[in-house]
Design an enzyme around this catalytic site. Structure first.
Site, PDB file in Angstrom:
ATOM      1  N   ASN A  34      59.785 -47.873  17.898  1.00 39.72           N
ATOM      2  CA  ASN A  34      58.874 -48.053  19.037  1.00 39.72           C
ATOM      3  C   ASN A  34      58.595 -46.688  19.654  1.00 39.72           C
ATOM      4  O   ASN A  34      59.531 -45.962  20.012  1.00 39.72           O
ATOM      5  CB  ASN A  34      59.490 -48.988  20.085  1.00 39.72           C
ATOM      6  CG  ASN A  34      58.545 -49.221  21.256  1.00 39.72           C
ATOM      7  OD1 ASN A  34      58.302 -48.336  22.059  1.00 39.72           O
ATOM      8  ND2 ASN A  34      58.005 -50.425  21.337  1.00 39.72           N
ATOM      9  N   SER A  63      54.620 -52.033  18.355  1.00 38.13           N
ATOM     10  CA  SER A  63      53.915 -51.856  19.615  1.00 38.13           C
ATOM     11  C   SER A  63      54.243 -53.080  20.460  1.00 38.13           C
ATOM     12  O   SER A  63      54.035 -54.215  20.014  1.00 38.13           O
ATOM     13  CB  SER A  63      52.412 -51.751  19.353  1.00 38.13           C
ATOM     14  OG  SER A  63      51.758 -51.330  20.521  1.00 38.13           O
ATOM     15  N   GLU A  64      54.760 -52.865  21.674  1.00 37.79           N
ATOM     16  CA  GLU A  64      55.384 -53.978  22.395  1.00 37.79           C
ATOM     17  C   GLU A  64      54.389 -55.014  22.920  1.00 37.79           C
ATOM     18  O   GLU A  64      54.792 -56.055  23.425  1.00 37.79           O
ATOM     19  CB  GLU A  64      56.316 -53.479  23.506  1.00 37.79           C
ATOM     20  CG  GLU A  64      55.655 -52.743  24.648  1.00 37.79           C
ATOM     21  CD  GLU A  64      55.654 -51.229  24.450  1.00 37.79           C
ATOM     22  OE1 GLU A  64      55.741 -50.765  23.292  1.00 37.79           O
ATOM     23  OE2 GLU A  64      55.545 -50.510  25.468  1.00 37.79           O
ATOM     24  N   ASN A  65      53.100 -54.740  22.792  1.00 42.26           N
ATOM     25  CA  ASN A  65      52.140 -55.798  23.137  1.00 42.26           C
ATOM     26  C   ASN A  65      52.058 -56.854  22.032  1.00 42.26           C
ATOM     27  O   ASN A  65      51.339 -57.841  22.178  1.00 42.26           O
ATOM     28  CB  ASN A  65      50.756 -55.214  23.443  1.00 42.26           C
ATOM     29  CG  ASN A  65      50.212 -54.364  22.329  1.00 42.26           C
ATOM     30  OD1 ASN A  65      50.944 -53.618  21.687  1.00 42.26           O
ATOM     31  ND2 ASN A  65      48.924 -54.479  22.070  1.00 42.26           N
ATOM     32  N   SER A  74      58.073 -60.212  21.160  1.00 40.81           N
ATOM     33  CA  SER A  74      58.106 -58.761  21.033  1.00 40.81           C
ATOM     34  C   SER A  74      59.320 -58.178  21.748  1.00 40.81           C
ATOM     35  O   SER A  74      60.038 -57.329  21.203  1.00 40.81           O
ATOM     36  CB  SER A  74      56.824 -58.171  21.622  1.00 40.81           C
ATOM     37  OG  SER A  74      56.809 -56.783  21.455  1.00 40.81           O
TER      38      SER A  74
END
Lengths: 218, 231
Positions: free
Chosen positions: A22, A45-47, A87
């Protein structure tokens, strides 16, 4: 002394084959450009994406396809898309091998402050608190000193914290340092042309220097 | 089992002043833009909005802020707009900032029927102030409560008349967990289809969570950060 690209290049050497990584906003984002040949990594990608690719070609932007910095991106073959809860589930469950993020301050016991300056407009912590609270392998990419010339590697953070006892390694324009479990910044490498003395002067927290400190190879 | 309503205005008809709404989307991606426009038309006030971000000045939740519809925002990252900052600094707007994973998981908990979750996010920070801390296997966790929202408003790519939803790409983000979490859930979709047209194996949100659905037209889908490379 390294520029931002140099810091990103040096951090890229920390990435191992098979890692899920990340990358935060700023210098960490640049790391993606320097992942060594033959090293196979998947960017999270944390979305809600595993398998983030480069920016799209002009005219091929898809408004439905963005990264956590809200930039238009592409999706690589073999990617997976999921919701925000899942996520952060994979982050909390330590499935992500490496987290690289920026910081305003890091303390000698590994505390990090990177979300709030009292008196200034506060935009929020986004996913940073979740990431630092769970990740086992956190590298901070930042400048050694702030714009006023004050050290950002401190005995204790002065700004509101993002997380405690979590930073493992720091790469700055001057040096690579480990944060030791018992406290203290252990100097591992000097940036090209930077002396140990300069690093000492730029580090307010406890600096541990053992033996000859090699110059970093980029 | 037909959940179709004719328009965004009909879908939000009984949203009243002072209610708590969840709004899906990440930045401007996957935003229920038709319902936001309808809320602005209706002019409901004193709303508490749970949404990861607060839009930009002339799009997304920014449009609701401009009309002073929002009393409180619960978000993880805000401030991409001037009006937001003005209202915050003048005290007209209340903001509660919470970690993004906590935000998502508090939605999830509501949809899973769980009263609370435990997360390490925020331990040792001001986020932990006044909250119960429990230690499991030597590590501290914060107890965070499931959200309680009157309405959840989400945007999906496709949906059928029974309320089953499919999202597209990273426009999924918070939408599925918020869809599960509202007392009443409204879904706006780009394409509304008949039962049987969506593969049951590919449904992201089962229709049981969705109460009202409609097809929006002419989605603007604005891009917040257009980043490209040269060919």
């Amino acid at each position: 002394m390294l520029d931002k690209e140099g810091i990103a290049k040096r951090i890229a050497k920390e990435i191992k084959d098979g890692y899920y990584v990340n990358l935060g906003i700023g210098i960490p984002t640049l790391v993606a450009n320097y992942i060594p040949e033959g090293i196979d990594v998947v960017l999270q990608s944390e979305n809600g994406l595993l398998g983030m690719g480069p920016f799209p070609f002009e005219g091929e932007e898809d408004p439905d396809t963005i990264n956590a910095g809200k930039q238009t991106i592409t999706i690589l073959p073999g990617s997976a898309i999921f919701d925000s809860a899942l996520s952060f589930g994979m982050i909390r469950a330590k499935k992500v091998n490496l987290t690289i993020l920026g910081a305003m301050e890091v303390s000698e016991n590994g505390d990090i402050a990177n979300w709030k300056i009292p008196g200034k407009m506060v935009k929020g912590m986004g996913g940073a608190m979740d990431l630092v609270a769970s990740a086992e392998n956190i590298i901070v990419a930042m400048q050694h000193v702030n714009k006023a010339g004050e050290s950002k590697l401190l005995p204790k953070c002065s700004l509101p914290l993002t997380g405690v006892n979590c930073v493992k390694k720091i790469v700055t324009e001057l040096a690579v340092l480990d944060v030791l479990p018992e406290g203290g910044f252990r100097l591992l490498e000097r940036a090209p042309g930077v002396s140990v003395e300069e690093i000492k002067n730029a580090t307010a927290g406890k600096l541990i220097i053992e033996g000859e400190i090699p110059e970093m190879v980029i | 089992m037909n959940k179709v309503v004719s328009s965004a205005d009909e879908a939000i008809r009984d949203i009243e002043d002072g209610m708590t709404l969840m709004l899906g989307g990440f930045g401007l991606c996957g935003l229920p833009e038709k319902c936001i426009a309808a809320l602005v038309r209706k002019g409901v006030k004193e709303l508490t909005c749970i949404s990861n971000n607060a839009g930009v000045d002339d799009f997304g939740i920014g449009l609701m802020l401009k009309q002073r519809l929002v009393k409180k925002m619960i978000s993880s990252y805000v401030g991409e707009n001037v009006e937001f900052e003005r209202q915050l600094l003048s005290g007209e707007l209340e903001v509660e900032l919470i970690p993004q994973g906590t935000l998502a998981t508090r939605c999830m908990a509501a949809g899973y029927g769980m009263p609370a979750i435990f997360t390490p996010a925020g331990i040792g920070t001001e986020v932990a102030e006044g909250k119960e801390i429990r230690n499991f296997n030597g590590k501290d966790y914060l107890m965070e409560m499931a959200f309680d929202a009157d309405f959840a408003i989400v945007k999906a790519w496709k949906g059928d008349t029974m309320g089953n939803l499919v999202y597209r790409s990273t426009a999924r983000n918070f939408n599925p967990v918020m869809a599960m979490a509202g007392k009443v859930t409204i879904a706006e979709v780009e394409e509304l289809v008949e039962p049987g047209e969506l593969d049951p194996d590919h449904i992201h949100t089962p229709g049981i969570y969705v109460h009202r659905i409609f097809q929006g037209h002419d989605y603007e889908k604005r891009i917040e950060q257009r980043t490209v490379r040269k060919k």
